[in-house]
Design a protein around this motif. Structure first.
Motif, PDB file in Angstrom:
ATOM      1  N   LEU A  44      42.411  22.364  -5.469  1.00 45.63           N
ATOM      2  CA  LEU A  44      41.966  20.992  -5.750  1.00 45.63           C
ATOM      3  C   LEU A  44      40.447  20.955  -5.684  1.00 45.63           C
ATOM      4  O   LEU A  44      39.860  21.253  -4.642  1.00 45.63           O
ATOM      5  CB  LEU A  44      42.574  20.037  -4.724  1.00 45.63           C
ATOM      6  N   GLU A  45      39.817  20.615  -6.787  1.00 44.69           N
ATOM      7  CA  GLU A  45      38.350  20.640  -6.852  1.00 44.69           C
ATOM      8  C   GLU A  45      37.813  19.319  -7.390  1.00 44.69           C
ATOM      9  O   GLU A  45      38.438  18.696  -8.247  1.00 44.69           O
ATOM     10  CB  GLU A  45      37.871  21.774  -7.770  1.00 44.69           C
ATOM     11  N   GLU A  46      36.627  18.937  -6.888  1.00 39.73           N
ATOM     12  CA  GLU A  46      35.970  17.733  -7.407  1.00 39.73           C
ATOM     13  C   GLU A  46      35.622  17.920  -8.880  1.00 39.73           C
ATOM     14  O   GLU A  46      35.843  17.038  -9.707  1.00 39.73           O
ATOM     15  CB  GLU A  46      34.708  17.441  -6.592  1.00 39.73           C
TER      16      GLU A  46
ATOM     17  N   ILE B 163      47.120  26.978  -9.489  1.00 39.31           N
ATOM     18  CA  ILE B 163      47.134  25.744 -10.287  1.00 39.31           C
ATOM     19  C   ILE B 163      45.843  24.993  -9.966  1.00 39.31           C
ATOM     20  O   ILE B 163      45.650  24.505  -8.842  1.00 39.31           O
ATOM     21  CB  ILE B 163      48.346  24.852  -9.939  1.00 39.31           C
ATOM     22  N   LEU B 164      44.966  24.916 -10.938  1.00 38.12           N
ATOM     23  CA  LEU B 164      43.673  24.245 -10.765  1.00 38.12           C
ATOM     24  C   LEU B 164      43.796  22.791 -11.192  1.00 38.12           C
ATOM     25  O   LEU B 164      44.218  22.496 -12.313  1.00 38.12           O
ATOM     26  CB  LEU B 164      42.607  24.956 -11.603  1.00 38.12           C
ATOM     27  N   ASN B 165      43.448  21.873 -10.285  1.00 35.34           N
ATOM     28  CA  ASN B 165      43.494  20.443 -10.613  1.00 35.34           C
ATOM     29  C   ASN B 165      42.362  19.708  -9.917  1.00 35.34           C
ATOM     30  O   ASN B 165      41.672  20.263  -9.058  1.00 35.34           O
ATOM     31  CB  ASN B 165      44.862  19.850 -10.262  1.00 35.34           C
ATOM     32  N   SER B 166      42.152  18.439 -10.288  1.00 40.20           N
ATOM     33  CA  SER B 166      41.010  17.686  -9.776  1.00 40.20           C
ATOM     34  C   SER B 166      41.447  16.661  -8.739  1.00 40.20           C
ATOM     35  O   SER B 166      42.632  16.370  -8.585  1.00 40.20           O
ATOM     36  CB  SER B 166      40.290  16.968 -10.925  1.00 40.20           C
ATOM     37  N   ILE B 167      40.461  16.091  -8.032  1.00 41.82           N
ATOM     38  CA  ILE B 167      40.770  15.123  -6.979  1.00 41.82           C
ATOM     39  C   ILE B 167      41.362  13.831  -7.548  1.00 41.82           C
ATOM     40  O   ILE B 167      41.906  13.020  -6.801  1.00 41.82           O
ATOM     41  CB  ILE B 167      39.528  14.799  -6.107  1.00 41.82           C
TER      42      ILE B 167
ATOM     43  N   LYS C 160      45.319  23.251 -14.915  1.00 36.53           N
ATOM     44  CA  LYS C 160      45.308  24.530 -15.610  1.00 36.53           C
ATOM     45  C   LYS C 160      46.054  25.541 -14.758  1.00 36.53           C
ATOM     46  O   LYS C 160      45.961  25.509 -13.530  1.00 36.53           O
ATOM     47  CB  LYS C 160      43.876  25.011 -15.842  1.00 36.53           C
ATOM     48  N   ILE C 161      46.792  26.449 -15.410  1.00 33.23           N
ATOM     49  CA  ILE C 161      47.492  27.527 -14.715  1.00 33.23           C
ATOM     50  C   ILE C 161      46.737  28.825 -14.994  1.00 33.23           C
ATOM     51  O   ILE C 161      46.490  29.168 -16.153  1.00 33.23           O
ATOM     52  CB  ILE C 161      48.955  27.660 -15.192  1.00 33.23           C
TER      53      ILE C 161
END
Length: 390
Positions: free
Chosen positions: A320-322, A342-346, A357-358
């Motif tokens: 989880l990234e800003e 799994i990359l996702n936003s706050i 995104k995977i």
């Protein structure tokens, strides 16, 4: 596969006849069940001639055996697909009304379910309908979204039923998920942790646990043998979920599980606290007019701490990234010896949607965009299924 095809009273009902033909060509048995309004758009004769199956629409029709008709049809089916599904049908099944054969079957069946909404854009964008669709998705129903196109009144908007070949692809994608992890042993974590400051106050975060619950539902549909640990959530969890509190609790339990059992995959969806109070205060800290200094220390990195116990288990983590950054996420994947991240936003926090995104070990990136969390869960579990079949 035995597919019970429900058809409701939509002008697009004719597409269901072609869909039934395509499903038949793929080797599926198609059991047609119509609502009374669907009979105004398609005839039982056309479906019987095509499928060599009796067409059902009367909930009071006498059954061929002792079981009531709706129960017999449920027992004969492996999957229920309602295509097209009208505003009326979607609303009824969302709030629990079962006043005709199709809705009665829908509520009676503990089976995989698909719904394909079809209606005028003014109805499709109605707030009530969107809430009902979201409710059905949370219940594990797979929704095939309509496309934008020309309506019967020549206006253009979203609400048009996809073409039969596209519907077939969606159904086959869903069928691919169902039982794709049969007998695979999966460890799943979700929810947020709480780190105690005193006996009253905690350090926590805003994770709702919705993404984890969506993964739980899809894993169940995929036939996985699940062991689930959850922190605090914004909802009640299923009875087989074991509740934990702190990051240390998760680390201890996961070490215990990976030591005594061999799992096919660990899906780490829990939002674990990076920090905890250095010392917990017994009782309740009283206000005395002075400022309070709280000394924090880092929690252990749970996934990194489990590396020695990994063996053949595939590790799947979330980042989880800003400002979601592929390089940062890939660095985490390498450091923690993950197989997928799994990359996702706050923006994901406490939302029903996730933009993600995977990323795999080869730094291949699949940008899934923004999806309802239940739809995202299907995409994630499909990738995990592919990973485990390699």
């Amino acid at each position: 596969m035995n597919i019970l095809l429900g058809i409701t009273g939509s002008i697009a009902a004719f597409k269901s006849i072609e869909l039934a033909r395509l499903l038949l060509k793929r080797g599926h048995r198609v059991i047609p069940v119509l609502t009374k309004n669907a009979l105004k758009f398609v005839t039982p004769l056309s479906l019987t001639s095509l499928l060599n199956e009796k067409v059902y629409y009367d909930m009071f029709e006498e059954s061929e055996n002792k079981a009531p008709l709706h129960i017999r049809l449920v027992r004969e089916s492996d999957l229920i697909a309602v295509i097209p599904a009208t505003f009326n049908f979607i609303t009824k099944v969302s709030i629990g009304i079962a006043d005709d054969l199709l809705s009665l079957i829908f509520h009676s069946a503990n089976l995989p379910k698909i719904i394909a909404p079809c209606m005028h854009p003014t109805l499709y964008h109605n707030e009530l309908l969107q809430n009902h669709l979201l409710n059905l998705e949370k219940m594990g129903v797979y929704i095939i979204e309509p496309t934008e196109g020309e309506m019967s009144d020549l206006t253009v908007g979203k609400g048009r039923l996809k073409e039969p070949i596209e519907l077939l692809k969606e159904i086959e994608f869903y069928i691919e998920i169902v039982n794709s992890l049969k007998n695979k042993k999966i460890l799943l974590t979700f929810g947020r942790t709480e780190e105690e400051i005193d006996d009253v106050r905690v350090i926590t975060n805003r994770s709702s646990g919705r993404m984890g619950l969506a993964l739980y539902k899809v894993l169940k549909a995929a036939g996985a043998k699940l062991k689930v640990f959850a922190g605090k959530t914004d909802f009640e969890v299923p009875k087989d979920v074991i509740r934990l509190n702190s990051t240390s609790d998760f680390l201890e339990k996961l070490k215990e599980e990976l030591t005594k059992e061999e799992y096919d995959a660990l899906i780490m969806c829990a939002a674990l606290s990076d920090f905890r109070p250095k010392e917990k205060v017994e009782g309740k800290i009283k206000k005395d007019g002075r400022s309070l200094k709280l000394e924090l220390e880092e929690n252990p990195d749970v996934l990194k701490s489990l590396t020695d116990l990994k063996k053949k288990t595939k590790f799947i983590g979330f980042a989880l990234e800003e400002k979601p950054d592929i390089e940062t996420a890939y660095k985490k994947l390498k450091e923690k010896n993950l197989d997928l991240i799994i990359l996702n936003s706050i923006k994901t926090i406490s939302s029903d949607y996730i933009d993600f995104k995977i990323i795999n070990k080869n730094k291949e990136v699949i940008d899934e965009g923004e999806l309802p969390k239940i739809k995202a869960a299907y995409r994630i579990i499909k990738k995990i299924s592919e990973l485990l079949s390699q």
